[in-house]
Design a protein around this motif. Sequence first.
Motif, mmCIF file in Angstrom:
data_model
loop_
_atom_site.group_PDB
_atom_site.id
_atom_site.type_symbol
_atom_site.label_atom_id
_atom_site.label_comp_id
_atom_site.label_asym_id
_atom_site.label_seq_id
_atom_site.Cartn_x
_atom_site.Cartn_y
_atom_site.Cartn_z
ATOM 1 N N VAL A 30 78.580 13.516 111.444
ATOM 2 C CA VAL A 30 79.047 13.063 110.090
ATOM 3 C C VAL A 30 79.680 14.193 109.414
ATOM 4 C CG1 VAL A 30 76.485 11.989 109.967
ATOM 5 C CG2 VAL A 30 76.767 14.376 109.236
ATOM 6 N N PRO A 31 80.363 13.801 108.180
ATOM 7 C CA PRO A 31 81.097 14.440 107.429
ATOM 8 C C PRO A 31 80.572 15.975 106.974
ATOM 9 C CG PRO A 31 81.279 12.420 106.550
ATOM 10 C CD PRO A 31 80.251 12.295 107.499
ATOM 11 N N HIS A 32 81.182 17.061 107.379
ATOM 12 C CA HIS A 32 80.690 18.165 107.022
ATOM 13 C C HIS A 32 80.153 18.435 105.635
ATOM 14 C CE1 HIS A 32 84.072 19.249 105.146
ATOM 15 N NE2 HIS A 32 84.007 20.238 104.288
ATOM 16 N N TYR A 33 80.415 17.967 104.571
ATOM 17 C CA TYR A 33 79.846 18.081 103.385
ATOM 18 C C TYR A 33 78.482 17.134 102.900
ATOM 19 C CZ TYR A 33 82.785 13.701 102.734
ATOM 20 O OH TYR A 33 83.306 12.579 102.707
ATOM 21 N N VAL A 34 78.092 16.613 104.014
ATOM 22 C CA VAL A 34 77.035 15.758 103.809
ATOM 23 C C VAL A 34 75.621 16.291 104.587
ATOM 24 C CG1 VAL A 34 76.012 13.414 104.897
ATOM 25 C CG2 VAL A 34 78.158 13.754 103.573
ATOM 26 N N VAL A 35 74.467 16.318 104.228
ATOM 27 C CA VAL A 35 73.265 16.717 104.870
ATOM 28 C C VAL A 35 72.801 15.482 105.562
ATOM 29 C CG1 VAL A 35 70.947 17.674 104.747
ATOM 30 C CG2 VAL A 35 72.922 18.348 103.174
ATOM 31 N N PRO A 36 72.704 15.117 106.833
ATOM 32 C CA PRO A 36 72.312 13.770 107.289
ATOM 33 C C PRO A 36 71.006 13.620 107.199
ATOM 34 C CG PRO A 36 72.720 14.997 109.024
ATOM 35 C CD PRO A 36 72.935 15.988 107.830
ATOM 36 N N GLU A 37 70.160 13.522 105.911
ATOM 37 C CA GLU A 37 69.068 12.925 105.791
ATOM 38 C C GLU A 37 68.532 11.625 105.498
ATOM 39 O OE1 GLU A 37 67.442 16.823 102.933
ATOM 40 O OE2 GLU A 37 68.940 15.579 102.130
ATOM 41 N N ARG A 54 69.502 10.913 101.423
ATOM 42 C CA ARG A 54 69.018 11.427 100.215
ATOM 43 C C ARG A 54 69.674 11.787 99.370
ATOM 44 N NH1 ARG A 54 64.315 15.876 99.565
ATOM 45 N NH2 ARG A 54 65.519 16.930 101.139
ATOM 46 N N ARG A 55 70.918 12.559 99.716
ATOM 47 C CA ARG A 55 71.420 13.201 98.594
ATOM 48 C C ARG A 55 72.859 12.543 98.226
ATOM 49 N NH1 ARG A 55 71.194 19.497 100.225
ATOM 50 N NH2 ARG A 55 69.348 19.530 101.256
ATOM 51 N N HIS A 56 73.372 11.916 99.548
ATOM 52 C CA HIS A 56 74.768 11.588 99.395
ATOM 53 C C HIS A 56 75.131 10.160 99.377
ATOM 54 C CE1 HIS A 56 79.096 11.932 100.178
ATOM 55 N NE2 HIS A 56 78.898 13.145 99.715
ATOM 56 N N GLY A 373 69.681 14.082 111.084
ATOM 57 C CA GLY A 373 71.008 13.735 111.513
ATOM 58 C C GLY A 373 71.030 12.278 112.251
ATOM 59 N N LEU B 45 86.190 22.379 110.486
ATOM 60 C CA LEU B 45 85.149 21.316 110.792
ATOM 61 C C LEU B 45 83.811 21.699 110.502
ATOM 62 C CD1 LEU B 45 86.817 20.469 114.470
ATOM 63 C CD2 LEU B 45 86.435 18.900 112.383
ATOM 64 N N PRO B 47 80.807 23.783 108.172
ATOM 65 C CA PRO B 47 80.689 23.503 106.818
ATOM 66 C C PRO B 47 81.267 25.194 106.228
ATOM 67 C CG PRO B 47 78.508 23.803 107.945
ATOM 68 C CD PRO B 47 79.584 23.441 108.935
ATOM 69 N N LEU B 55 73.551 25.546 104.446
ATOM 70 C CA LEU B 55 72.893 24.184 104.864
ATOM 71 C C LEU B 55 71.437 24.613 105.422
ATOM 72 C CD1 LEU B 55 72.454 21.351 105.072
ATOM 73 C CD2 LEU B 55 74.162 21.502 106.759
ATOM 74 N N ALA B 73 73.014 18.357 116.400
ATOM 75 C CA ALA B 73 73.306 17.141 115.703
ATOM 76 C C ALA B 73 74.656 17.464 114.965
ATOM 77 C CB ALA B 73 71.872 16.896 114.818
ATOM 78 N N LYS B 74 74.888 18.647 114.518
ATOM 79 C CA LYS B 74 76.223 18.787 113.621
ATOM 80 C C LYS B 74 77.368 19.480 114.560
ATOM 81 C CE LYS B 74 76.048 18.438 109.795
ATOM 82 N NZ LYS B 74 75.721 18.746 108.371
ATOM 83 N N LYS B 111 82.552 16.172 95.707
ATOM 84 C CA LYS B 111 81.751 16.943 95.541
ATOM 85 C C LYS B 111 80.963 17.328 96.939
ATOM 86 C CE LYS B 111 78.024 13.337 95.767
ATOM 87 N NZ LYS B 111 76.606 12.933 95.486
ATOM 88 N N SER B 112 80.310 18.413 96.883
ATOM 89 C CA SER B 112 79.608 18.696 98.274
ATOM 90 C C SER B 112 78.081 18.774 97.795
ATOM 91 C CB SER B 112 80.032 20.164 98.775
ATOM 92 O OG SER B 112 79.211 20.637 99.594
ATOM 93 N N THR B 113 77.547 18.117 98.797
ATOM 94 C CA THR B 113 75.772 18.218 98.457
ATOM 95 C C THR B 113 75.270 19.097 99.548
ATOM 96 O OG1 THR B 113 75.771 16.044 99.512
ATOM 97 C CG2 THR B 113 75.584 15.815 97.326
ATOM 98 N N VAL B 114 76.133 19.893 100.379
ATOM 99 C CA VAL B 114 75.416 20.666 101.119
ATOM 100 C C VAL B 114 74.463 21.835 100.390
ATOM 101 C CG1 VAL B 114 75.975 21.954 102.815
ATOM 102 C CG2 VAL B 114 76.995 19.835 102.926
ATOM 103 N N TRP B 211 65.917 19.618 96.889
ATOM 104 C CA TRP B 211 66.591 19.522 98.131
ATOM 105 C C TRP B 211 66.504 20.818 99.048
ATOM 106 C CZ3 TRP B 211 72.032 17.966 96.001
ATOM 107 C CH2 TRP B 211 71.945 16.499 95.386
#
Lengths: 494, 339
Positions: A30-37, A54-56, A373, B45, B47, B55, B73-74, B111-114, B211
């Motif tokens: 998934v995009p690096h700026y996303v937490v895959p919840e 949840r967040r994005h 994820g 690629l 974070p 994260l 997963a990442k 925005k970054s929500t990480v 969060w």
Amino acid sequence: MKTFTLILGLFASAISQLSAGSYKIEAIAVPHYVVPEVGGLGFTPEGELVVALRRHGILMAQPSEDPTDFPWRAFSTDSLHNPCGIQIISKDEIIVSQMPELTRISDTDGDGIADSYENVADSWGVSGNYHETNALVPDGEGGWYVAVGTASHNGPTFEHTRGTFEPMGRIGRNFSAVPWKGWVVHIDSEGNSTPIAGGFRAPNGIAMDQQGHIFATDNQGDWRGTSPLYHVEKGNFYGHPSSLVWDKEFTASVSVNPLQYYIDDFEQYQEDRTRAVIEFPHGFICNSPSEPHFDTTGGSFGPFAGQAFVGDIAGDRILRCMIEEVDGVLQGAVVKFIDGGIGGGTNRLAFSPDGKSLYVGQTYRGWGNLAEGLKRITFTGEMPFDLQKIALQPDGFRLTFTKQLDQESAGQLANYSAKSYWYKSHHQYGSPQMDDRELPVESVTINGNEAVLVIPGLEPDRIVELNLADTLLAEDGTPIAHGLICYTIRKLKP
Amino acid sequence: MDRSLTKSLFMFASLSVTSLSPANGDKVFASYCASCHGSDGAGLLGPNLTDPEILHGSSLPEIKAVIENGVPAKAMPAWSNILSDDEIDAVAKHVRSIMGTNLVGPNQKGKSTVTPFPEGTLDRPILLRTFMPTMGLPDSVFTHHDRGEATPKYSPSTGTFDPEETDPVVPGVPGAIAVNFGNSLSYCFDSTECRLLYAWSGPFLDMTNYWGAGEGGGRKRFAYQAEVMGPPSFITNGPPFFEGTPQFLGYKKVRGVPSFEYKCGELEVSLLIEPGSTAGEVVCTYRTNANKPLTVPLPSGEEFEIRSDQGKIRKGTLRLKAKQAQAFTLTITPRTQVR
């Protein structure tokens, strides 16, 4: 950039090698700026994968063969309040159940980005407790069933609540301080709400089978000896008392304090509550079941068409449920479908449009071990050797397998063992196995891909655990993939 | 995967591997991590590691665990078979040293929500639905809420209630919507009362309570409530603007800015809330279907001034003729210059 792609590709294939033969597991990047919840998962009619986070907000991507190269786009970047249910109507219109409401999210100007967030229904209250999650299933007539979770004593309630605050609903471990917590609520296409059944605790998943039966899972805890799968029918009480404070008939004619009433009268409790279609023994089968998802692929995903898959938020596995009707009630058995290799946190499931892949959305949301994820399980076309169907008999079970049985090993009684036990649902959290008894397997008769086991002494309201040894082989020599089968007997076969 | 194969692939990927001193975390980083996390750690690629929180946990043990075990997963590899314990320790310390330097990564769009510190901009405001603090709002603002109360503390194991101890209630807004336009303006709208509750400037929210900032217990706190980071420029008070029970209908985005739609009795209202010309100033544009004059009781206070482009304000009440009530704009200006 090619080097980076190479690395990611190598890791994706390393993961897939962990899963043998019939099913391949891949991690989706998934995009690096996303937490895959992941709280919601599905596909648009055009075949785009939709993921509610949840967040994005809500992401979409047309899946590619390379799991690391999905062309992600954001349909919405609004952070919804714990979105846990989703219906995808089109690429422009998505329904989401979130903490305070059922919301219709639309792209009205065709730029691919949502610009309208309509409150479809908000008939339930919000107490200020994190645990009040809402899952949904479409009713097939333009409306929805929403499974509304109770609050937890691990969080507070607010001084000012949305909806009526009821002190008798607030008491307890998990509780229903504001309306319709612990209920399945029907919402029609106009947004009118009708609560249909109470007694739920944490129903993190509601689904409809192809015959139109509604099912909801629930989570082990207070008034849940172990986690159940329920057949949801109007007017039933599903065993967690707190929600009954919103049942006027109950408070008027039985008790204004349902929690205390059932603490005091366990016999009445056993009589009043509706039993599970399947109970998932805690620990070794499941810790925290999520959405039941019926196999509508007609065989594209393997030999389990019509059956329900259920994820485990707090275990590295996906379950498979085989349901049958016996003497007017639905009941059946659970086996593991994936036992290790998928990771924990499995919350939402969705079949790809071609039916060959099951997408898996994971999250743990502060509960269980960190596991988040997106994954993809693909049927390779290689038939697994597994239990395909189970039917209760008056004195045992008829097991149907996915492959022809090896006459010799399948005919050996030593390859089968059985026992039975039950779980006590009461005010205490969870339950040990009660009255664990060995059951004799008296005979086995083999016919092609069927084995009929004679097991005398079966009783209702108990789980029968069958263990098939891994020395049980198919005709082609494959050992049984998942030999642990737990059948919940509500009614004996007449 | 075969260990030596993996290592040789990584060496291939990292192009140049020289003998590394265990203490040189920056060199380990440059050789093994920079290809995904960028040479300065601001993300590529992988974070951005220069955020205040990262994260999968911000403590040294959490960072080391991620390096050792990876995050499949990442696509973050497990390095325990490739790097020595000393190298992992050194590179984890290097990551700690660059955290909080807040570099903007090349791929960081929007925005970054990480991190638990979401941010919007004037062009792209960010909207969050979450539990918000009450910021000392008076009870009178919660006209259409019910009143929670403490109940006897319960023991699930014995099924009994404590004669004295109670489960208390805490302040909080259950149906809040928070919006941020960058440092110039943030505000909290309530979808239950259908009104602007408060506004502030400066940083937006700390979402750590809900969060989390790392793994395990740090990812939730009892209240699960956002924390407002900037000083409030406006906190509302007084009765609702419009008569009748409010019914939230939803919101539409107008050039990315949310416009809240609601009904109070027969009155249909849309409310667009935007930043003004100074930090913390709020411009509220109302559109209604009013067909008769409206009197709007305005919040009062020393800390802010409210102006209307329509009608007349007398003794804290805005009087609007029917036509004026169909389209009017309130500007709420903090009296003291907000940072």
